[in-house]
Design a protein around this motif. Sequence first.
Motif, mmCIF file in Angstrom:
data_model
loop_
_atom_site.group_PDB
_atom_site.id
_atom_site.type_symbol
_atom_site.label_atom_id
_atom_site.label_comp_id
_atom_site.label_asym_id
_atom_site.label_seq_id
_atom_site.Cartn_x
_atom_site.Cartn_y
_atom_site.Cartn_z
ATOM 1 N N GLY A 234 0.822 -1.216 0.000
ATOM 2 C CA GLY A 234 0.000 0.000 0.000
ATOM 3 C C GLY A 234 0.851 1.259 0.000
ATOM 4 O O GLY A 234 0.547 2.232 -0.704
ATOM 5 N N ILE A 235 1.942 1.235 0.779
ATOM 6 C CA ILE A 235 2.847 2.394 0.813
ATOM 7 C C ILE A 235 3.517 2.584 -0.548
ATOM 8 O O ILE A 235 3.646 3.709 -1.051
ATOM 9 N N ALA A 236 3.939 1.465 -1.155
ATOM 10 C CA ALA A 236 4.568 1.536 -2.475
ATOM 11 C C ALA A 236 3.592 2.088 -3.516
ATOM 12 O O ALA A 236 3.967 2.880 -4.387
ATOM 13 N N TRP A 237 2.339 1.644 -3.414
ATOM 14 C CA TRP A 237 1.287 2.140 -4.313
ATOM 15 C C TRP A 237 1.158 3.657 -4.177
ATOM 16 O O TRP A 237 1.094 4.394 -5.159
ATOM 17 N N PHE B 158 -3.041 -7.433 -5.077
ATOM 18 C CA PHE B 158 -1.690 -7.647 -5.587
ATOM 19 C C PHE B 158 -1.620 -7.544 -7.112
ATOM 20 O O PHE B 158 -0.586 -7.128 -7.643
ATOM 21 N N VAL B 159 -2.688 -7.937 -7.793
ATOM 22 C CA VAL B 159 -2.706 -7.756 -9.248
ATOM 23 C C VAL B 159 -2.695 -6.268 -9.579
ATOM 24 O O VAL B 159 -1.945 -5.801 -10.442
ATOM 25 N N ALA B 160 -3.526 -5.491 -8.845
ATOM 26 C CA ALA B 160 -3.562 -4.044 -9.069
ATOM 27 C C ALA B 160 -2.233 -3.395 -8.705
ATOM 28 O O ALA B 160 -1.822 -2.413 -9.332
ATOM 29 N N ALA B 161 -1.556 -3.949 -7.705
ATOM 30 C CA ALA B 161 -0.270 -3.394 -7.285
ATOM 31 C C ALA B 161 0.881 -3.852 -8.173
ATOM 32 O O ALA B 161 2.029 -3.440 -7.970
ATOM 33 N N GLY B 162 0.597 -4.729 -9.162
ATOM 34 C CA GLY B 162 1.611 -5.170 -10.104
ATOM 35 C C GLY B 162 2.473 -6.311 -9.638
ATOM 36 O O GLY B 162 3.540 -6.565 -10.188
ATOM 37 N N ILE B 163 2.037 -7.045 -8.601
ATOM 38 C CA ILE B 163 2.823 -8.182 -8.105
ATOM 39 C C ILE B 163 1.913 -9.411 -7.962
ATOM 40 O O ILE B 163 1.728 -9.932 -6.860
ATOM 41 N N PRO B 164 1.334 -9.905 -9.084
ATOM 42 C CA PRO B 164 0.420 -11.050 -9.001
ATOM 43 C C PRO B 164 1.084 -12.308 -8.471
ATOM 44 O O PRO B 164 0.412 -13.187 -7.922
ATOM 45 N N GLY B 165 2.422 -12.412 -8.611
ATOM 46 C CA GLY B 165 3.121 -13.589 -8.121
ATOM 47 C C GLY B 165 3.089 -13.738 -6.611
ATOM 48 O O GLY B 165 3.421 -14.805 -6.085
#
Length: 473
Positions: A172-175, A276-283
């Motif tokens: 969330g902070i990274a977002w 996580f998909v929205a944050a770009g880290i689906p893995g």
Amino acid sequence: MSDGAAPPKILGIFALAMINVAAVLSIRNFPSMAEFGWSCIGWYIIGTVLFLIPVSLAGAELATMFADQGGGVYAWVREAFGTRGGFVAIFCEWSNNLVWFPTVLAFVASTLAFAISPELGSQPVYLFVVMMITFWGTTAIAYFGESVSSRFQNWGVILGSIIPSVIIIGAGIAWFAAGAAIVLPPFSWSQVVPTISLSTLPFFATIILLFAGMEMAGFHALETRNPERDFPRAMLLSSIIIFACTVAATLAIAFVIPADELSLAAGVMQAIQYFFVAAGIPGAVAPMAVLIAIGGAVSLAAWLIGPAMGLGIVAEEGNLPPVFNRTNKYGSPAAVLLIQAGIGTIISLLYVFLPSVNQAYWILSAITVELLCIVYFFVFAAVIKLRYSRPDAPRPFRIPGGMAGVWLFAGMGIFGVVFSFIIGLLPTEGVYSGAQAAAYILGILIGTFLLAVPPLIFLKLKKPGWTRRGGEQ
């Protein structure tokens, strides 16, 4: 214990704090709370003021006051209101678990499916197999005593609750730092204030009991190295961890996922997957599923062993049939653990394979709220009563503020749980009306009575032979 030996003093501040964190901190609640946006802060503050702070202070005073006694809630309430009151309090805490266990087990199984194949989450056979492995696995861990179970909870709560919360907060902070759009409206203090209305009143009971479990460390008084020093510090540490992780992680989810997506209430992992998909880290979805499933199992373990230990003390004093008074060489209440595992297995079997019982199950779930309110009412009332009935008893930790402080904090707790008890009787809006609503309320009251009254029956049927010690298993 079965051989009369004192249990080893193996628990310190960190271990006690992790017992509370394991029992209370639940990622399952984050998405549903995030739906409220900025006002989730206000809701959490209400729960903190009316429950978390009062129960932490009351638990610290009572745990240090009776550090030489086992039984947790049972010992505390018994000293204030006698054996009858203590027995009812611990039995309510134990019996509410029997219905709650399948819900957390189903959560563990459906969450773990996201690490394998999400479609498995709708397969009854898969659900039941994973639920039973988790249930009987945590029961086996509890069977081997405090040394094993405390290590499991220490590592498990870090892996399954704290690390996932920190990851969500960090994402969330990274977002936010990346300048990505935040779906919440601009912050204002007016938005922090929750809306209190007929539609949100049932949620009040949920938020008050969101922090239920802060007394779990009290069941381990006899295994604590320095209870007078360690209990208050453990209560403070666990309160800070729980509040900080809960608020920050909930807001992180609220930053990323629109409220209308959260309102679908499709499940925790759907929300985590979206996040996580929205944050770009689906893995990160599959590893998080494993970690969150571990967190669910650890929460189960904390609630599984604490009340069982309390009920074991009740049996040792001859207030239950001898079958309940059987400990093993590790000092665990083996008979109670097996009895509750058997009952929980049957309820889980019905829960998974008979969808037609869902309506009745929701009523039983509502009953668990009422039973918890009874438990905490006794705890808050006990801390007040003992200030009058045993004013000179040693209290290494005292609720600050003298009698005024006791009445203030315990009074807030009593108000919170009594109000929650009343609100907990109300049917969900739009589900029942008229005669159906009346029948629903009556059903909850009758069910609560039936699950709270067995102690009075056992005490009425009590026989002299029940006082003998149970043998080892």
